[in-house]
Scaffold this active site. Structure first.
Site, mmCIF file in Angstrom:
data_model
loop_
_atom_site.group_PDB
_atom_site.id
_atom_site.type_symbol
_atom_site.label_atom_id
_atom_site.label_comp_id
_atom_site.label_asym_id
_atom_site.label_seq_id
_atom_site.Cartn_x
_atom_site.Cartn_y
_atom_site.Cartn_z
ATOM 1 N N SER A 142 68.553 17.228 46.235
ATOM 2 C CA SER A 142 69.937 17.608 45.986
ATOM 3 C C SER A 142 70.906 16.459 46.276
ATOM 4 C CB SER A 142 70.275 18.848 46.808
ATOM 5 O OG SER A 142 71.539 19.354 46.469
ATOM 6 N N ASP A 202 76.241 16.762 41.909
ATOM 7 C CA ASP A 202 75.354 16.239 42.941
ATOM 8 C C ASP A 202 74.002 15.916 42.312
ATOM 9 O OD1 ASP A 202 74.786 18.926 42.458
ATOM 10 O OD2 ASP A 202 73.921 19.212 44.451
ATOM 11 N N ASP A 241 71.094 17.332 41.919
ATOM 12 C CA ASP A 241 70.339 18.255 41.064
ATOM 13 C C ASP A 241 71.250 19.170 40.255
ATOM 14 O OD1 ASP A 241 71.170 19.807 43.225
ATOM 15 O OD2 ASP A 241 69.348 21.009 43.276
ATOM 16 N N ASP A 274 73.414 21.534 40.852
ATOM 17 C CA ASP A 274 73.748 22.932 41.112
ATOM 18 C C ASP A 274 75.183 23.058 41.633
ATOM 19 O OD1 ASP A 274 73.352 21.912 43.663
ATOM 20 O OD2 ASP A 274 71.948 23.467 44.310
#
Length: 452
Positions: free
Chosen positions: A100, A241, A243, A245
């Site tokens: 992440s 960010d 990843d 999400d």
């Protein structure tokens, strides 16, 4: 719930993460894969972000899963919410190789349930027990799982977002997208183009060394995004960010918009169309409740972590109660009509649609919101429970305490939260008030208690 959370040792708030070569390595990931395959016994999708270690860890995950007899689908590089959407639609579970927002030397694993949500505490504890015991069930040579490649399925995720909005609603709008060299480089620009916008990009090539900026989208790291927004006359800029999400924004002047303000804007828009409950962690600004209450919405607090928000949303809906919106004050927002997970691509699309429908600059919308000051601090410690107990014992002026997650302390004109990080060795301190001086004073008092 608190007892279950304390029992987790390997997995934190959002999966397991560590530095490659020390806490995180292919051998551990293969054991996670074989444990997950033993529990699920079905078809598992494996995806990853762009980190340099991603392919090695994804291969280890696939090997672990296949060894148990699970069929594995390789969906390649894609955002975590894209994997979650595909799992919900097609598979029995999923594993995302990502760290992440952590720096490039980190990587990790997020485990996805068949309903598209991250694995809950009780199941995660079962998974950890299998990992530690090394008692995963390994199939014989006749029953090894089958590997297929379905990387093209990410197109379904893109389409699922675009069709949530009126056709080409953003026609005539210019937007700058900064995917941060992550997987959203292949999704968010395309989503916004199909909505009719003209798109400029920065850091929009897959690169696990993250040469343009770190995976955490900070105001300092987004200076080039702000510059491009001003240079192109864009309506706003959006960044993700590692990843994707989460999504954060800069306005048409290139000024960073606090994530709680973004949350309030989009939650307010959702409540205006359909009032209901707002689900968010105890770390979220009072701004959200302030804005949404004007539309008749009630805010429900959960422990910190998107999984708790998502599962609480689903529980209230199952009970027949309307849920309008959910999310965290870090740019991770959940749109219940789309899916029950944080989704940066959906957040970018919803913001674009809101600006198009409002027909006023995004800065004008933010200026209309009440002003709150939230201060944050990291306090490194080997004994977070002792620090939390110390503040609880010595907090001034007879506040109200809430132990939903860590210790939440509320006074008449301010609140503070002290809780251990779910991924790193420190305690997070949040202090908020409408009055900036009050926020500073309360932060100073709490730090003095800790230092003494």
């Amino acid at each position: 719930m608190e007892n279950e959370k304390k029992l987790k040792e390997l997995f934190g708030t959002n999966g397991v993460r560590g530095v490659i070569g020390t806490e995180m390595n292919p051998e551990l990931v293969m054991r996670i894969g074989s444990a997950l395959g033993t529990m699920v016994r079905g078809t598992i999708a494996v995806g990853r972000d762009t980190r340099t270690s991603g392919e090695a860890l994804a291969a280890a995950m696939r090997a672990g899963l296949l060894s148990t007899g699970c069929d594995v689908v390789d969906v390649g590089i894609l955002p975590t919410p894209a994997l979650q959407y595909l799992v919900r639609e097609h598979y029995d579970g999923g594993a995302m190789i990502t760290a992440s927002h952590n720096p490039p030397e980190y990587n990790g694993v997020k485990v996805i349930e068949g309903d598209g949500t991250e694995m809950g505490d009780e199941r995660t504890i079962q998974l950890e027990a299998l990992i530690k015991s090394r008692e995963a069930t390994i199939a014989d040579w006749r029953n090894i799982g089958r590997l297929t490649d379905e990387r093209q399925r990410v197109e379904e995720y893109i389409t699922s977002i675009v069709t949530q909005f009126p056709e080409r609603i953003c026609k005539g709008m210019t937007i700058v997208v900064d995917p941060g060299s992550g997987p959203a480089a292949a999704t968010t620009p395309e989503i916004l183009r199909r909505m009719g916008a003209t798109i400029h990009t920065i850091n929009a090539r897959f690169d696990g060394t993250f040469p343009g900026r770190l995976p955490e989208p900070t105001p300092e790291g987004l200076a080039p995004l702000s510059e491009m927004v001003r240079a192109t006359g864009a309506a706003f800029g959006v960044a993700h960010d590692g990843d994707a999400d989460r999504a954060v924004f800069v306005d048409e002047k290139g000024i960073f918009i606090d994530e709680n303000v973004t949350f309030a804007m989009l939650a307010g828009a959702a409540c205006k169309k359909r009032p209901g409950l707002i689900i968010t962690p105890v770390s979220t600004s009072d701004l959200i409740a302030d804005v949404t209450s004007t539309y008749g919405c009630t805010t429900i607090a959960t422990p910190v972590g998107s999984i708790y928000v998502a599962r609480t949303m689903r529980r209230y809906i199952a009970e027949g109660q309307p849920v309008a919106f959910g999310g965290e004050g870090n740019g991770g927002l959940i749109f219940p009509d789309h899916q029950f997970c944080r989704d940066g691509g959906m957040t970018a699309a919803a913001m674009a649609a809101l600006i198009a429908e409002s027909a006023v600059p995004i800065s004008r919308l933010t200026e209309k919101l009440p002003s709150y000051t939230m201060l944050k601090e990291k306090i490194y410690t080997d004994d977070p429970d002792a620090l939390i107990k110390k503040v609880q014992q010595h907090a001034p002026d007879s506040p109200v305490f809430d132990e939903t997650d860590g210790i939440h302390i509320r006074w008449k004109d301010a609140w503070a939260l002290l809780r251990p990080s779910g991924t790193e060795p420190f305690v997070r301190l949040y202090v908020e008030s409408k009055n900036p001086i009050t926020a500073e004073d309360m932060k100073k008092i709490i730090l003095e208690i800790l230092n003494n």
